[in-house]
Design an enzyme around this catalytic site. Sequence first.
Site, short mmCIF file in Angstrom:
data_model
loop_
_atom_site.label_atom_id
_atom_site.label_comp_id
_atom_site.label_asym_id
_atom_site.label_seq_id
_atom_site.Cartn_x
_atom_site.Cartn_y
_atom_site.Cartn_z
N THR A 103 3.37 24.45 -5.63
CA THR A 103 3.28 25.76 -4.97
C THR A 103 3.92 25.75 -3.59
OG1 THR A 103 1.30 26.40 -6.15
CG2 THR A 103 1.70 27.52 -4.07
N LYS A 147 2.70 10.53 8.34
CA LYS A 147 2.00 10.09 9.56
C LYS A 147 2.62 10.57 10.89
CE LYS A 147 -0.48 6.18 7.66
NZ LYS A 147 -1.81 5.96 8.18
N ASP A 183 9.20 2.89 1.68
CA ASP A 183 8.03 3.67 2.10
C ASP A 183 7.84 3.48 3.60
OD1 ASP A 183 5.46 4.42 2.83
OD2 ASP A 183 4.51 3.70 1.00
N PHE A 240 0.86 -1.19 0.00
CA PHE A 240 0.00 0.00 0.00
C PHE A 240 0.89 1.24 0.00
CE2 PHE A 240 -2.27 3.57 1.69
CZ PHE A 240 -3.53 3.45 1.15
#
Lengths: 469, 469
Positions: A348, A323, A294, A188
Amino acid sequence: MGVSEDYFPDEPKRPDMKTKCPGPATIAKLEELSKVFDTKAAFFVTDFYNSLGNYICDADGNKMLDAYCQISSIALGYNNPELLKATRTREMAVALTNRPALACFPSTDYYEILKDGLLSVAPEGLDRVCTAHTGSDANEMAFKAAFLYQATKKRAGKPFTEEDKTSVMNNQTPGASDMVILSFTEGFHGRLFGSLSATHSKPIHKLDIPAFQWPVAPFPTLKYPLEGFEKENRAEEERCLKDLESILTTFPHQIAAAIIEPVQSEGGDNHASPFFFQGVRSLTKKYGVLLIVDEVQCGGGGSGKMWLHQHYGISPDIMTFSKKMQNAGFFYHDPLLAGDRPYRQFNTWCGDPSKALIAKAIIHEIKDKHLLNEVNKTAAYLYAKMENVRQKHLKLMLNLRGKDRGFFVAFDLPTVELRDKFLYTCRQKGVNMGGCGDKGVRLRPTLVFQPKHVDILVKTIDEAFDQLD
Amino acid sequence: MGVSEDYFPDEPKRPDMKTKCPGPATIAKLEELSKVFDTKAAFFVTDFYNSLGNYICDADGNKMLDAYCQISSIALGYNNPELLKATRTREMAVALTNRPALACFPSTDYYEILKDGLLSVAPEGLDRVCTAHTGSDANEMAFKAAFLYQATKKRAGKPFTEEDKTSVMNNQTPGASDMVILSFTEGFHGRLFGSLSATHSKPIHKLDIPAFQWPVAPFPTLKYPLEGFEKENRAEEERCLKDLESILTTFPHQIAAAIIEPVQSEGGDNHASPFFFQGVRSLTKKYGVLLIVDEVQCGGGGSGKMWLHQHYGISPDIMTFSKKMQNAGFFYHDPLLAGDRPYRQFNTWCGDPSKALIAKAIIHEIKDKHLLNEVNKTAAYLYAKMENVRQKHLKLMLNLRGKDRGFFVAFDLPTVELRDKFLYTCRQKGVNMGGCGDKGVRLRPTLVFQPKHVDILVKTIDEAFDQLD
C-alpha cells in the site's frame, strides 16, 4: 564545523546523574506503560523533550552521554535544530496528513525529495531506490526483488503456466519458488519470517518461529587486533570463501541472492577484511547470485564513509538501509529488480514521504557540515584512546576492534555477566552504551560525537573497568 | 456535524477535469520518476498540496472525487485541518526528530499517547497494543505472537534444550517451529514472507516467491444480495465451517492461529455472515487455535463501526490494524502474547510515536464529530441509490453488496476488461475508484463522505454504465 568547535553549544558539559538508572520515575512509568505495552526489554524511560545532542535524558532527569543512540539510529543528536526545522515545513505537514500509496498515486514532489536526498548518497552504480518501512522490510523486499529477478530471467519471456498459477495459490511449486537466500553465520537481517530465516545471531531471536530451510555460509571468526594476526585471519577468510564456494556449487536449490552485513552488528560486531568481501563479491558474480549488502545498522556515515561496504571496494547488486536514515529501503541499478510487471513488488504505502524528508534533512546536514570528515578525525582520536585503555585492562577489555572503521568500535568482556555489569556500571556513571553478541560492547554514537565526548566516554569506560577489577 | 452540513466548506463543489487522466503532466512526471523509482503500478501523479477533503488533485490540476483514498487509507479527507494541526505540535516535532527504539527506551509520553489514542478504540476485551509499522508487519508480529504463545504453553515452564538452541540456528526443528497459521481462500494479509504465505488473493501477488506450507480453509462464496439467498448462503457457510473443522482436526502440525478479514478486501470484497464468523470463533476456541482478525483494510470506521468485525458479535484474541489509523499494530489481552521474556517479540523501533500522534488525532476527530453516526447515515443513503443504479444496469452491475456495512460497498462487472474500462471511464468523469478481486469495484471513501458526494459518485457510476452499454 571543525572538531574543536561545539556542534551543540547548549548541550550538557558532562553527564548529570540525579538517581540510579533505572530510577524511581522510570520504574513508575514502566509500571504504568507495561499494562498496555510490552516493556520487558526497557532500559529506561526517555524524556526526549529534554534530551539534547549527544545527551539523552531519562524520566528521572538523569542526563547521560549516549553512545548507543536508539540502537544506532540517531544520526545527528537529539533535537537537532536542522531536523526540528525540517519537521516544521509545509512539505512535512502535507506528507504526514496525506500519506500516499506511493506506487499507485506518487506525489508530485517525490522525485525531487528522493533525488535531492537519498539518491544523492546512493553507492556508485546504484541509481534507483525502492522505499520501504523498516530494515527488516527493506531486506525482505530485497529478497523478493532477487527472487523475481532470477525467476524472470529463468522464464525468459515465457508466460506463467496454468500450473504456476494454480499451485502458487496453495503455496506449492512450481508457482511458489524453491529458490533460497544465502546468509552467513552470526548475521542479523531482521525478524520477519524471511529476514529471520537469514538471521543467525542468537537463539532467542529465532526460537519457536517457523523458518525457511535456506543455506548458511560461515562468516570468518577473526582474531583482533586484525593487524596482529594477518596470516591466521587470511587463512580463516580463505577457509570461509572455500566453504561459500562449495555451498554455491552444491546447494540443491538455486540461490537467488546472498545477504551480508559489512560489519555484523547484532551478532557481535564481527569484522572481516576487504579481501573477504571482495571474495564474496567475486564468487557471487561467478555463480550468478545477487549480492545484497545490508547497511541497515552500518550505513549512514558512522563508519566514516556513507556506507560501510565502501571501505571494501565492492559493488553490491542491492544495498539496503534504514536506522540512521530514519527511512528504509534499498538501492539498486537493474530495473528488473523492481519486477517485470506491476503488482509483483508492491504494497500500500511503498515508503513514506515524511521519512524521506527527514532522510533528506539528515543527508544535507552530513554534507553541509562535512560530518564524514569529522567522524574520521574523531574516530582516530577515539581508537587511540581506547587502545590505551585496553593496555591498562588486558584481562577485561578483549578484542578491541574497528580501527579505521569510524565509530564502529567494539570490544568484548570475558563473560556475559561481566559485560552486563560493565554496561550497568557505565550507565550509573552517566554513559549509555549497548551490548552485542554474547559478550560484546558496541559503540554507536551520533555523527556529531566530538573529541570532548570521547574524553568522557573513554574515562568512564576506564573507571568502570577499574571498578570491575 | 450533521450530514447536511459541510465538513470541508472549501472543498470543490464538483469534479473538475482539465485533461484526460493520466494527463500530460502526470505522464512527464512519471517518466522522470520512473528513472529512479518503480512507477509501473501508477494511476496518476498526485498533487497533495492542492487536494482537499474528498477531492484528490493530480499533477494536471484535475480534481477528482476520491472513493479509493490511497487504497482505503485516508480517513478524514485530504489536508484535514485537525490533522494538519496535529503535525505542527511540539510533540510531533520531537517525535519525528528523535525516533525512539520504543522497546528499550520508551518515551515519557508514549503511555498517554496510546491511552488517549489507539487504546481508546480497542475492541472490548483487548486492552494492550503492540505497535508496528505496516499492515503486513502487524500481521507477521501477530503470527509471531501466536507462535510464541503456543510454544510457551506447550513448553510449560521447561527451559529451552541445547538441541532447541543449536537446531534453531540452522532453521531446523525442534528449535524452529513446525507450527502453522491457517488462512482462508481469497484472503489477503500482506506481502512479506509470512503474511504472503497466508495470502491467497491473486497469483500475481505470490508467483516466484517462496512460501510456507500452511493450511488454507475455504472462505464462503456467497450469492448477493445476501437477503435474497439466505438458504443457499447458509448451506455454503456450513460447508466451509465443516471443512474448517476437518482441517483443524486433521492437519499434521499444530495450528497456532487462524487469520481472517471481516470483509475480504483485496480478494474481491467477499462478505460472510455473522453466523460464519461466529462459527469460526467457536471452532478456533474449541481447538485451542488463536483467532486473529485482520482489520488492516476494514478497520478505522468505514464500516460504520470502529472495527468491522464488531458487526458480527465476535471477540478475537488478536486484532491487527493499519491504513486508516496511519499507524500499524495489533490489540490483544493476554500478556503472554508479548512473549514470555524480552527480545522474543522485538525490533529496533517497535512502532513510531509520530504515527501514534496522527492516529490519536484521527480518533479524536472521529469521536468529536460523531463520524461513525455520519458514516451510517450516509451509507444508508448510498446503498439505496446504488440499488437504484443496479436495477437500471442489471447486466453490468453484478453482485452489489455491503448493505449495513457502512461504506464497504462493492459490485462486480461481467469481465476484468469491462471493470477496467469502467474505472477508466469514471476517472475521466472525475471520480477515482479502485478495483478488487478479478472483476470487482470497491468503494473506500473517507469517513467524511457526505450525501452530496454520494450524489456525484452514483450519478457518475450510472453514466459510466450508460456509456459501457
